[in-house]
Design an enzyme around this catalytic site. Structure first.
Site, PDB file in Angstrom:
ATOM      1  N   GLU A   1       0.817  -1.207   0.000  1.00  0.00           N
ATOM      2  CA  GLU A   1       0.000   0.000   0.000  1.00  0.00           C
ATOM      3  C   GLU A   1       0.849   1.255   0.000  1.00  0.00           C
ATOM      4  OE1 GLU A   1      -2.966   0.217  -0.669  1.00  0.00           O
ATOM      5  OE2 GLU A   1      -3.802  -1.756  -0.276  1.00  0.00           O
TER       6      GLU A   1
ATOM      7  N   TYR B   1      -6.090   7.072   3.678  1.00  0.00           N
ATOM      8  CA  TYR B   1      -6.285   5.977   2.728  1.00  0.00           C
ATOM      9  C   TYR B   1      -5.619   4.694   3.214  1.00  0.00           C
ATOM     10  CZ  TYR B   1      -5.295   2.587  -0.716  1.00  0.00           C
ATOM     11  OH  TYR B   1      -5.164   1.368  -1.319  1.00  0.00           O
TER      12      TYR B   1
ATOM     13  N   ASP C   1      -9.371   5.652  -2.469  1.00  0.00           N
ATOM     14  CA  ASP C   1      -8.179   6.063  -3.213  1.00  0.00           C
ATOM     15  C   ASP C   1      -8.638   6.762  -4.490  1.00  0.00           C
ATOM     16  OD1 ASP C   1      -9.154   3.988  -4.729  1.00  0.00           O
ATOM     17  OD2 ASP C   1      -7.171   3.311  -5.330  1.00  0.00           O
TER      18      ASP C   1
END
Length: 367
Positions: A52, A135, A153
């Site tokens: 991520e 996020y 996102d």
DNA sequence: TATCCGTGGGC
DNA sequence: TGCCCAAGGAT
């Protein structure tokens, strides 16, 4: 549904999306396939976190080799927490947004010390860690731990803004999008729902020419019904790039070494190694800036141009040859040209070295 | 809230 | 060629 009531709009949407995901999920190195997820298999939180962070403002394709190299070299959180920061920065070279690498190290060490190497499971706790924002905290909590939080996102911003024809421009619309998404998140499969929304945005609901005919949500999409898909998301206009100019010094020692230094820890290319440069200024470089050491400097051509997110930089290069016993000034070091890749130069610095010594940044055979 | 912070690919 | 864009965070 079980008691015979009509399914809600939220349920219909989530079920349509999840059914699509079961057939069309992308296969990614950090992900567990839907059939295994439904059998109860969860992804490794360390790999989810690493992926991520790497994927922040970065394409899946660009991340691929870096993720493989990082996980091979540092297979788990404790191994990563023990890695020297300089090694991580060098391994990150070329990926961009270098504060991510520095925060990655800080985050791993915090997890090692404060949580015994176990990633916290809740989004609000994750968000306290370095490099983990709204996020990333939500995505880790949802994907790795199935916390039912909305994950927003760039893909999801596009999908949701189209589904509901949200007219407020980004980034102001962020909270509206998150709150619009929140009631859509299925309590039982939030991780797959997050992955599915992102896959839909990446493969179907694309910025240009979305494949609405293939979209499982096309009958529920307001932008599609209005045939205005590409009008969303609305975005605020962006500023023009600043033009900047700098001089760089390629000092080559006759035993095959180049002089390097390290940039300040914060700011542009913070903490990365570099070819020494003079000040970055707003007018073209006309005279040679103060060099790192005294030498017979000669200007070489061509210039190097490099475009950052918000800066258009042009670099004029001076080069000099020095005797093999020349010492490096304080704060500088000599690096073997044969192993320049290992110096971990960011792209603009690799371009400068390449302009002065063609082939320098490729892996070269000895001799 | 606006600005700073990389890079490579697509059109 | 120039612009847009990609799984954003820190300040």
């Amino acid at each position: 549904m079980e008691n015979g009531e009509d399914a809600s709009f939220e349920d219909v949407l989530a079920q349509a999306l999840l059914a699509w995901y079961e057939r069309h999920a992308r296969t990614l190195p950090w992900r567990i396939a839907p059939k295994w997820r439904r059998a109860g298999v969860r992804p490794d939180p360390y790999r989810v976190w690493l992926s991520e962070v790497m994927l922040q403002q970065t394409t899946v394709k660009a991340v691929g080799d870096y993720f493989a190299a990082f996980t091979a070299r540092w297979p788990d959180m404790m191994a990563f927490a023990a890695a020297p920061e300089e090694q991580v920065m060098a391994a990150w070279a070329g990926l961009g947004y270098y504060s991510r690498a520095r925060n990655l190290v800080a985050c791993a060490r915090r997890v090692a010390e404060d949580y015994g190497g176990m990633m916290p499971r809740k989004a609000d706790e994750l968000a306290k860690l370095p490099g983990i924002g709204p996020y990333t905290s939500a995505s880790i909590a949802a994907i790795a731990f199935d916390e039912p939080v909305p994950v927003v996102d760039g893909n999801v911003e596009r999908v949701v803004s189209r589904l509901f024809a949200i007219d407020r421009p980004l980034p102001q619309a962020k909270s509206e999008i998150r709150e619009t998404l929140r009631p859509l998140v299925p309590q039982d499969r939030p991780g797959e729902f997050a992955e599915a929304m992102m896959d839909l945005g990446a493969t179907i609901c694309s910025p240009k020419r979305p494949a609405c005919a293939l979209c499982p949500l096309n009958m529920m999409c307001r932008a599609h019904s209005e045939q205005r898909e590409e009008a969303y998301p609305v975005k605020a206009p962006k500023r023009a790039k600043a033009k900047k100019f700098a001089g760089a010094f390629v000092a080559l020692r006759d035993d095959g070494k180049i002089l390097l230094s390290r940039r300040p820890p914060k700011g542009l290319l913070g903490g990365m190694s570099e070819v020494p440069t003079g000040p970055w200024q707003e007018s073209p470089v006309t005279r040679m800036p103060a060099p790192p050491l005294s030498a017979p400097w000669r200007k070489i051509t061509p210039q190097v141009s490099h475009i950052f997110t918000h800066i258009d930089l042009k670099v004029t290069i001076w080069q000099a040859s020095l005797l093999p016993d020349t010492p490096a000034p304080e704060g500088f070091w000599w690096h073997d040209l044969e192993n320049l890749k290992e110096a971990g130069l960011p792209t603009v610095m690799a371009k400068i070295a390449e302009a002065a010594v063609p082939g320098a940044t490729k892996a070269r055979a000895k001799g």
